[in-house]
Design an enzyme around this catalytic site. Structure first.
Site, PDB file in Angstrom:
ATOM      1  N   HIS A 166     -17.720  -6.629 -31.322  1.00 43.01           N
ATOM      2  CA  HIS A 166     -16.908  -5.412 -31.303  1.00 43.01           C
ATOM      3  C   HIS A 166     -16.955  -4.702 -32.639  1.00 43.01           C
ATOM      4  O   HIS A 166     -17.499  -5.203 -33.630  1.00 43.01           O
ATOM      5  CB  HIS A 166     -15.464  -5.731 -30.902  1.00 43.01           C
ATOM      6  CG  HIS A 166     -14.727  -6.617 -31.869  1.00 43.01           C
ATOM      7  ND1 HIS A 166     -14.160  -6.145 -33.026  1.00 43.01           N
ATOM      8  CD2 HIS A 166     -14.464  -7.951 -31.834  1.00 43.01           C
ATOM      9  CE1 HIS A 166     -13.563  -7.141 -33.665  1.00 43.01           C
ATOM     10  NE2 HIS A 166     -13.748  -8.251 -32.969  1.00 43.01           N
ATOM     11  N   CYS A 182     -14.834 -13.874 -33.075  1.00 46.03           N
ATOM     12  CA  CYS A 182     -15.583 -12.711 -32.606  1.00 46.03           C
ATOM     13  C   CYS A 182     -16.589 -12.270 -33.673  1.00 46.03           C
ATOM     14  O   CYS A 182     -16.520 -12.693 -34.820  1.00 46.03           O
ATOM     15  CB  CYS A 182     -14.634 -11.553 -32.295  1.00 46.03           C
ATOM     16  SG  CYS A 182     -13.627 -11.799 -30.820  1.00 46.03           S
TER      17      CYS A 182
END
Length: 211
Positions: A166, A182
């Site tokens: 992301h 992440c």
């Protein structure tokens, strides 16, 4: 789909101590930001509010997006993440790959495996997973997508895990190991990646440096 994934370790003693200290606080203080000394143990960039626009990219230095030599037996279009190097590669074939600088999971939150991109979203909403809320109970349970959202401009969801590739509203953290598992790119770079890789793309995450 066959997938082999090793999930990150628990937050350990630091997380346990933080949860214990917050449990002793008054209920009305639970949603407030903790003191600066405690924030140093938190997930930098996982807190909402800072605004960074879609146009921000890494344009200089080792983490700038660029075509590089890359030996791989993977098919063109495959995404290979080398956590130790802080790079994400999109295999191009002919011994080349498009390389992006990334931020990765901090110690205890790094992982490896093979997944597929299961979903894509522009300006995604943010719902911190239960483990993160246990470590940081003051975080919002939901935040709508937008420039102040720590998920950034785009998100590519990794299989059935809680992890994603992301954007970030803190592009200066690219090249660092500070996330909860992440993989983050500057907003301009994740928007570029978003257009290049479709749902179903194979993603290989390697934690150790390759020879």
């Amino acid at each position: 789909m066959t997938r082999s994934t090793t999930l990150p370790a628990s937050a350990g003693l630091v997380g346990a101590a933080l949860v214990a200290s917050l449990a002793l606080a008054q209920p009305t203080l639970a949603q407030q930001r903790p003191p600066a000394a405690i924030q140093e143990t938190m997930d930098i960039g996982d807190e909402p509010g800072r605004v960074s626009t879609e146009e921000v990219s890494i344009t200089e230095g080792p983490y700038a997006r660029q075509m590089v030599l890359f030996r791989s037996n993977e098919a063109p279009g495959t995404v290979v993440i080398q956590s130790a190097e802080r790079f994400l590669y999109v295999v191009q074939g002919n011994g080349k790959a498009l390389r992006y600088g990334i931020g990765v999971g901090r110690e205890g939150f790094q992982w490896s495996g093979q997944v597929q991109i299961s979903r894509k979203a522009e300006w995604p909403d943010w719902r911190p997973p239960p483990d993160m809320l246990q470590r940081q109970p003051y975080l919002p349970r939901f935040m709508a997508g937008g420039p102040g959202n720590p998920m950034g401009a785009r998100a590519l969801y990794l299989g059935s895990t809680v992890f994603r590739i992301h954007g970030t509203n803190q592009p200066e953290t690219i090249g660092q190991a500070i996330s909860s598992g992440c993989f983050r790119l500057a907003n301009g770079d994740v928007a570029d990646l978003y257009e290049r890789v479709p749902v179903g793309t194979k993603v290989i995450i390697r934690h150790k440096a390759t020879l």
